[in-house]
Design a protein around this motif. Structure first.
Motif, PDB file in Angstrom:
ATOM      1  N   UNK A  93       0.860  -1.184   0.000  1.00 61.74           N
ATOM      2  CA  UNK A  93       0.000   0.000   0.000  1.00 61.74           C
ATOM      3  C   UNK A  93       0.894   1.231   0.000  1.00 61.74           C
ATOM      4  N   UNK A  94       0.770   2.067  -1.013  1.00 59.94           N
ATOM      5  CA  UNK A  94       1.634   3.237  -1.097  1.00 59.94           C
ATOM      6  C   UNK A  94       1.286   4.245  -0.013  1.00 59.94           C
ATOM      7  N   UNK A  95       2.321   4.873   0.537  1.00 65.43           N
ATOM      8  CA  UNK A  95       2.148   5.904   1.557  1.00 65.43           C
ATOM      9  C   UNK A  95       3.308   6.876   1.458  1.00 65.43           C
ATOM     10  N   UNK A  96       3.149   8.084   1.940  1.00 69.95           N
ATOM     11  CA  UNK A  96       4.229   9.069   1.831  1.00 69.95           C
ATOM     12  C   UNK A  96       5.507   8.590   2.516  1.00 69.95           C
ATOM     13  N   UNK A  97       6.637   8.830   1.867  1.00 70.61           N
ATOM     14  CA  UNK A  97       7.947   8.491   2.408  1.00 70.61           C
ATOM     15  C   UNK A  97       8.864   9.701   2.263  1.00 70.61           C
ATOM     16  N   UNK A  98       9.996   9.654   2.923  1.00 71.25           N
ATOM     17  CA  UNK A  98      10.904  10.795   2.888  1.00 71.25           C
ATOM     18  C   UNK A  98      11.695  10.871   1.583  1.00 71.25           C
ATOM     19  N   UNK A  99      11.961   9.705   0.982  1.00 68.04           N
ATOM     20  CA  UNK A  99      12.749   9.660  -0.249  1.00 68.04           C
ATOM     21  C   UNK A  99      12.188   8.590  -1.169  1.00 68.04           C
ATOM     22  N   UNK A 100      12.147   8.885  -2.469  1.00 68.96           N
ATOM     23  CA  UNK A 100      11.875   7.869  -3.468  1.00 68.96           C
ATOM     24  C   UNK A 100      13.176   7.456  -4.124  1.00 68.96           C
ATOM     25  N   UNK A 101      13.376   6.152  -4.309  1.00 70.63           N
ATOM     26  CA  UNK A 101      14.606   5.651  -4.919  1.00 70.63           C
ATOM     27  C   UNK A 101      14.242   4.844  -6.155  1.00 70.63           C
ATOM     28  N   UNK A 102      14.727   5.301  -7.318  1.00 75.09           N
ATOM     29  CA  UNK A 102      14.485   4.601  -8.577  1.00 75.09           C
ATOM     30  C   UNK A 102      15.689   3.767  -8.951  1.00 75.09           C
ATOM     31  N   UNK A 103      15.503   2.443  -9.005  1.00 72.55           N
ATOM     32  CA  UNK A 103      16.603   1.521  -9.280  1.00 72.55           C
ATOM     33  C   UNK A 103      16.840   1.411 -10.784  1.00 72.55           C
ATOM     34  N   UNK A 104      18.067   1.636 -11.195  1.00 74.38           N
ATOM     35  CA  UNK A 104      18.411   1.584 -12.604  1.00 74.38           C
ATOM     36  C   UNK A 104      18.186   0.222 -13.219  1.00 74.38           C
ATOM     37  N   UNK A 105      17.820   0.219 -14.500  1.00 73.38           N
ATOM     38  CA  UNK A 105      17.585  -1.016 -15.254  1.00 73.38           C
ATOM     39  C   UNK A 105      17.399  -0.637 -16.716  1.00 73.38           C
ATOM     40  N   UNK A 106      16.982  -1.623 -17.535  1.00 70.51           N
ATOM     41  CA  UNK A 106      16.674  -1.339 -18.940  1.00 70.51           C
ATOM     42  C   UNK A 106      15.287  -0.729 -19.109  1.00 70.51           C
ATOM     43  N   UNK A 107      14.531  -0.610 -18.015  1.00 75.23           N
ATOM     44  CA  UNK A 107      13.117  -0.261 -18.065  1.00 75.23           C
ATOM     45  C   UNK A 107      12.895   1.200 -17.680  1.00 75.23           C
TER      46      UNK A 107
END
Length: 226
Positions: free
Chosen positions: A34-48
């Motif tokens: 369940x999504x909820x507010x967080x202090x940081x979003x981290x996007x993991x690198x990939x081919x996508x």
């Protein structure tokens, strides 16, 4: 039947004979958080590029005030993202209206453990306190990302998310069904192998997932196995 210039080629699709097993693995890797507010979003690198898409959307929805994009290159990404995964993700996010000052780039990580460890160090160097992170990855990387984060960054509260596509839509977005299946099989193997090696916490692997994995390996979907 010969195709004429008005006939479109069929979109790439998962073969019918393996579809049930692929769907089993696809469902397994979705953490259904369940999504909820967080202090940081981290996007993991990939081919996508979908990682950058969901990171941008959730930023605009107010789920976090800061994004870290992390990732160098791998053989599967260097052609698509020649300047590095995190750099291309940042460029996409800025084009979509995310302020440049709201993005940090970590350009060295080459695996999930490094993605998280290097992001953690970067935030510490910037003296940014973090108690919660929202990790965004490929859909079939969610479980491994979660298990890895719990091992290398156990003090943070972690939520996982991916671009919300159904399996067939995801395959069309990537354009290569075999690549998707190979990656799914590889990530399933890594759940147990990485836990055994101390890179991640253990995760339960149900019998039906083990069976589906075994059949796909026997069918030759092995290019991403360790």
């Amino acid at each position: 039947m010969l195709m004429n210039r008005h006939t479109k080629a069929a979109a790439p699709a998962i073969p019918d004979e393996i579809r049930a097993d692929v769907e089993t693995l696809w469902r397994y890797h979705d953490m259904h958080h369940q999504l909820r507010p967080c202090e940081v979003g981290i996007g993991l690198g990939s081919h996508d590029l979908g990682v950058a898409v969901i990171a941008t959307r959730l930023f605009h929805e107010g789920l976090y005030p800061l994004i870290v994009f992390t990732g160098a290159n791998a053989p599967t990404t260097v052609e698509r993202f020649p300047r590095g995964e995190a750099v291309h993700y940042r460029e996409y996010a800025v084009e979509q209206g995310v302020p440049a000052e709201s993005i940090l780039v970590e350009p060295r990580a080459r695996n999930t453990s490094e993605n998280l460890e290097y992001s953690r160090r970067l935030l510490a160097e910037r003296k940014i306190p973090v108690e919660s992170v929202l990790i965004m990855s490929r859909p079939y990387q969610q479980r491994r990302a979660y298990a890895t984060c719990r091992r290398v960054w156990p003090e943070v509260d972690v939520v996982c998310a991916s671009n919300s596509l159904e399996l067939d839509d995801y395959v069309r977005s990537i354009g290569d069904p075999r690549r998707v299946v190979d990656m799914l099989v590889g990530d399933t193997q890594r759940i147990e192998v990485y836990a055994e090696r101390g890179f991640a916490i253990p995760q339960e692997v149900p019998d039906e997932v083990q069976a589906a994995f075994g059949r796909l390996v026997a069918a030759g979907y092995t290019s991403r196995l360790i």
